[in-house]
Design a protein around this motif. Sequence first.
Motif, PDB file in Angstrom:
ATOM      1  N   LEU A   7      40.194  24.116  87.630  1.00 39.59           N
ATOM      2  CA  LEU A   7      40.107  23.016  88.596  1.00 39.59           C
ATOM      3  C   LEU A   7      38.661  22.712  88.962  1.00 39.59           C
ATOM      4  N   ILE A   8      37.811  23.736  89.006  1.00 39.84           N
ATOM      5  CA  ILE A   8      36.386  23.498  89.258  1.00 39.84           C
ATOM      6  C   ILE A   8      35.777  22.701  88.107  1.00 39.84           C
ATOM      7  N   TYR A   9      36.105  23.077  86.875  1.00 37.39           N
ATOM      8  CA  TYR A   9      35.608  22.333  85.713  1.00 37.39           C
ATOM      9  C   TYR A   9      36.151  20.907  85.711  1.00 37.39           C
ATOM     10  N   LEU A  10      37.416  20.758  86.080  1.00 34.42           N
ATOM     11  CA  LEU A  10      38.013  19.423  86.108  1.00 34.42           C
ATOM     12  C   LEU A  10      37.302  18.530  87.118  1.00 34.42           C
ATOM     13  N   ALA A  11      36.967  19.088  88.278  1.00 32.41           N
ATOM     14  CA  ALA A  11      36.221  18.311  89.271  1.00 32.41           C
ATOM     15  C   ALA A  11      34.851  17.914  88.732  1.00 32.41           C
ATOM     16  N   GLY A  12      34.201  18.820  88.002  1.00 34.49           N
ATOM     17  CA  GLY A  12      32.914  18.486  87.398  1.00 34.49           C
ATOM     18  C   GLY A  12      33.034  17.429  86.322  1.00 34.49           C
ATOM     19  N   MET A  13      34.100  17.486  85.520  1.00 35.05           N
ATOM     20  CA  MET A  13      34.292  16.487  84.467  1.00 35.05           C
ATOM     21  C   MET A  13      34.509  15.092  85.030  1.00 35.05           C
ATOM     22  N   GLN A  14      35.158  15.011  86.173  1.00 36.11           N
ATOM     23  CA  GLN A  14      35.438  13.698  86.753  1.00 36.11           C
ATOM     24  C   GLN A  14      34.204  13.046  87.366  1.00 36.11           C
ATOM     25  N   THR A  15      33.108  13.789  87.478  1.00 36.99           N
ATOM     26  CA  THR A  15      31.859  13.193  87.948  1.00 36.99           C
ATOM     27  C   THR A  15      31.019  12.646  86.798  1.00 36.99           C
ATOM     28  N   ILE A  16      31.413  12.941  85.550  1.00 38.47           N
ATOM     29  CA  ILE A  16      30.679  12.420  84.400  1.00 38.47           C
ATOM     30  C   ILE A  16      31.032  10.945  84.221  1.00 38.47           C
ATOM     31  N   PRO A  17      30.062  10.062  84.116  1.00 39.20           N
ATOM     32  CA  PRO A  17      30.360   8.627  83.993  1.00 39.20           C
ATOM     33  C   PRO A  17      31.226   8.324  82.780  1.00 39.20           C
ATOM     34  N   GLY A  18      32.241   7.475  82.977  1.00 36.68           N
ATOM     35  CA  GLY A  18      33.121   7.107  81.876  1.00 36.68           C
ATOM     36  C   GLY A  18      32.424   6.298  80.800  1.00 36.68           C
ATOM     37  N   GLU A  19      31.301   5.656  81.159  1.00 34.97           N
ATOM     38  CA  GLU A  19      30.578   4.866  80.167  1.00 34.97           C
ATOM     39  C   GLU A  19      30.058   5.726  79.018  1.00 34.97           C
ATOM     40  N   LEU A  20      29.750   6.977  79.320  1.00 29.34           N
ATOM     41  CA  LEU A  20      29.252   7.863  78.263  1.00 29.34           C
ATOM     42  C   LEU A  20      30.336   8.122  77.218  1.00 29.34           C
ATOM     43  N   TYR A  21      31.568   8.328  77.674  1.00 31.97           N
ATOM     44  CA  TYR A  21      32.666   8.527  76.733  1.00 31.97           C
ATOM     45  C   TYR A  21      32.952   7.255  75.949  1.00 31.97           C
ATOM     46  N   GLU A  22      32.874   6.106  76.626  1.00 32.73           N
ATOM     47  CA  GLU A  22      33.123   4.843  75.939  1.00 32.73           C
ATOM     48  C   GLU A  22      32.075   4.587  74.869  1.00 32.73           C
ATOM     49  N   ALA A  23      30.805   4.889  75.191  1.00 34.82           N
ATOM     50  CA  ALA A  23      29.749   4.700  74.206  1.00 34.82           C
ATOM     51  C   ALA A  23      29.929   5.650  73.018  1.00 34.82           C
ATOM     52  N   ALA A  24      30.322   6.892  73.317  1.00 30.88           N
ATOM     53  CA  ALA A  24      30.548   7.846  72.231  1.00 30.88           C
ATOM     54  C   ALA A  24      31.734   7.429  71.366  1.00 30.88           C
ATOM     55  N   GLU A  25      32.758   6.865  71.989  1.00 30.14           N
ATOM     56  CA  GLU A  25      33.922   6.420  71.224  1.00 30.14           C
ATOM     57  C   GLU A  25      33.577   5.225  70.351  1.00 30.14           C
ATOM     58  N   VAL A  26      32.728   4.328  70.865  1.00 31.30           N
ATOM     59  CA  VAL A  26      32.291   3.187  70.057  1.00 31.30           C
ATOM     60  C   VAL A  26      31.488   3.648  68.853  1.00 31.30           C
ATOM     61  N   ASP A  27      30.714   4.717  69.025  1.00 30.33           N
ATOM     62  CA  ASP A  27      29.927   5.259  67.908  1.00 30.33           C
ATOM     63  C   ASP A  27      30.763   6.051  66.925  1.00 30.33           C
ATOM     64  N   GLY A  28      32.072   6.161  67.190  1.00 31.83           N
ATOM     65  CA  GLY A  28      32.953   6.856  66.258  1.00 31.83           C
ATOM     66  C   GLY A  28      33.067   8.343  66.490  1.00 31.83           C
ATOM     67  N   ALA A  29      32.647   8.827  67.653  1.00 32.60           N
ATOM     68  CA  ALA A  29      32.729  10.256  67.932  1.00 32.60           C
ATOM     69  C   ALA A  29      34.173  10.651  68.240  1.00 32.60           C
ATOM     70  N   SER A  30      34.589  11.741  67.652  1.00 34.54           N
ATOM     71  CA  SER A  30      35.921  12.261  67.919  1.00 34.54           C
ATOM     72  C   SER A  30      35.952  12.912  69.303  1.00 34.54           C
ATOM     73  N   ARG A  31      37.150  13.302  69.720  1.00 34.23           N
ATOM     74  CA  ARG A  31      37.267  13.954  71.028  1.00 34.23           C
ATOM     75  C   ARG A  31      36.496  15.271  71.043  1.00 34.23           C
ATOM     76  N   TRP A  32      36.469  15.981  69.929  1.00 31.09           N
ATOM     77  CA  TRP A  32      35.737  17.239  69.867  1.00 31.09           C
ATOM     78  C   TRP A  32      34.239  17.008  70.028  1.00 31.09           C
ATOM     79  N   ARG A  33      33.720  15.961  69.357  1.00 29.06           N
ATOM     80  CA  ARG A  33      32.288  15.658  69.488  1.00 29.06           C
ATOM     81  C   ARG A  33      31.964  15.125  70.880  1.00 29.06           C
ATOM     82  N   GLN A  34      32.882  14.388  71.472  1.00 29.87           N
ATOM     83  CA  GLN A  34      32.665  13.956  72.851  1.00 29.87           C
ATOM     84  C   GLN A  34      32.586  15.161  73.785  1.00 29.87           C
ATOM     85  N   PHE A  35      33.427  16.141  73.515  1.00 28.32           N
ATOM     86  CA  PHE A  35      33.414  17.347  74.335  1.00 28.32           C
ATOM     87  C   PHE A  35      32.084  18.092  74.186  1.00 28.32           C
ATOM     88  N   LEU A  36      31.571  18.183  72.944  1.00 28.83           N
ATOM     89  CA  LEU A  36      30.341  18.930  72.700  1.00 28.83           C
ATOM     90  C   LEU A  36      29.107  18.210  73.227  1.00 28.83           C
TER      91      LEU A  36
END
Length: 316
Positions: free
Chosen positions: A191-220
């Motif tokens: 739950l502590i990690y989950l709270a930290g993940m929710q503070t990461i801007p969603g734009e970063l994931y969207e940009a990584a997804e546009v670049d073709g990054a998989s979920r594993w690469r987004q995680f790394l």
Amino acid sequence: MTLTAPAGGATRAHRPPAARRAWRAASPYAYIAPFFTLFAAFGLFPLIYTAFVSLHRVELQNPGEMEWYALDNYTALLTDAFFWTALRNTFTIGVLSTVPQLAMALGLAHLLNYKLRGRTFFRTVMLLPYATSVAAATLVFAQLFGRDYGLINQAIGIVGLGPVDWQTGTVASQVAVSTIVIWRWTGYNALIYLAGMQTIPGELYEAAEVDGASRWRQFLHVTLPGLRPTILFTVVVSTIGATQLFGEPLLFEGSVSGGVSHQYQTLGLYLYEQGWGFFHLGRAAAIAWVMFVLIVVVVGVNALVVRRRSRKEAGR
């Protein structure tokens, strides 16, 4: 008709400017004084007094009689084989419980960070082990790890493995105690990690997804860098908890010695044995200060590593 100002207003109106400035300067300290008073009474004073006691020979039967020992209590620890055994057990159980615990918590938090049905239910379920009493959880796990009728031995017997004596073997008993710690704290850290993940801007994931990054690469490349301060916090807290581990090994077999051959006696159990088993309060106070120094060293090393890594990344 003459109006008379309230007494409080008159007092404020006629208060000298110097007194008013002094009050404004002192009022913040007055607000935080209760905290520091309680900290000094229940935090700082016990710490200093424990250091004072560790330099004396003090017995539980006569705690008021102190004999100056200087560093003899610490010297006795360094020559005691059981102290080194407890220190080694504390380290091994800490590694066996902390590393899998944080890895599993990170994975669970990553799964719950995505849109799932019943996320609130799963988050609540993950907190149930943390809310469970240490005594109740340990007694249940002691039955599960029973040698003759334990469910764990019956399960591994299905695959053709022989029964394991979880309370006598060194590695087996440490794995069993570590399992209890993992079960209790994985959901809390998730739950502590989950709270930290929710503070990461969603734009970063969207940009990584546009670049073709998989979920594993987004995680790394997105999640882990954003969680670095949170991971440091959980590592430090888990390290402190592992150093002070007491309830689980005590109740696993009900022995303060940590097994017949001290195979899972931690520093917390060793402290209790010296102070309330052998009545050597001075020796117990010395162990407490050794534990305190170990925690400070571990936290300092973690902070140093993080600072150096931050400087390297800033210099790129």
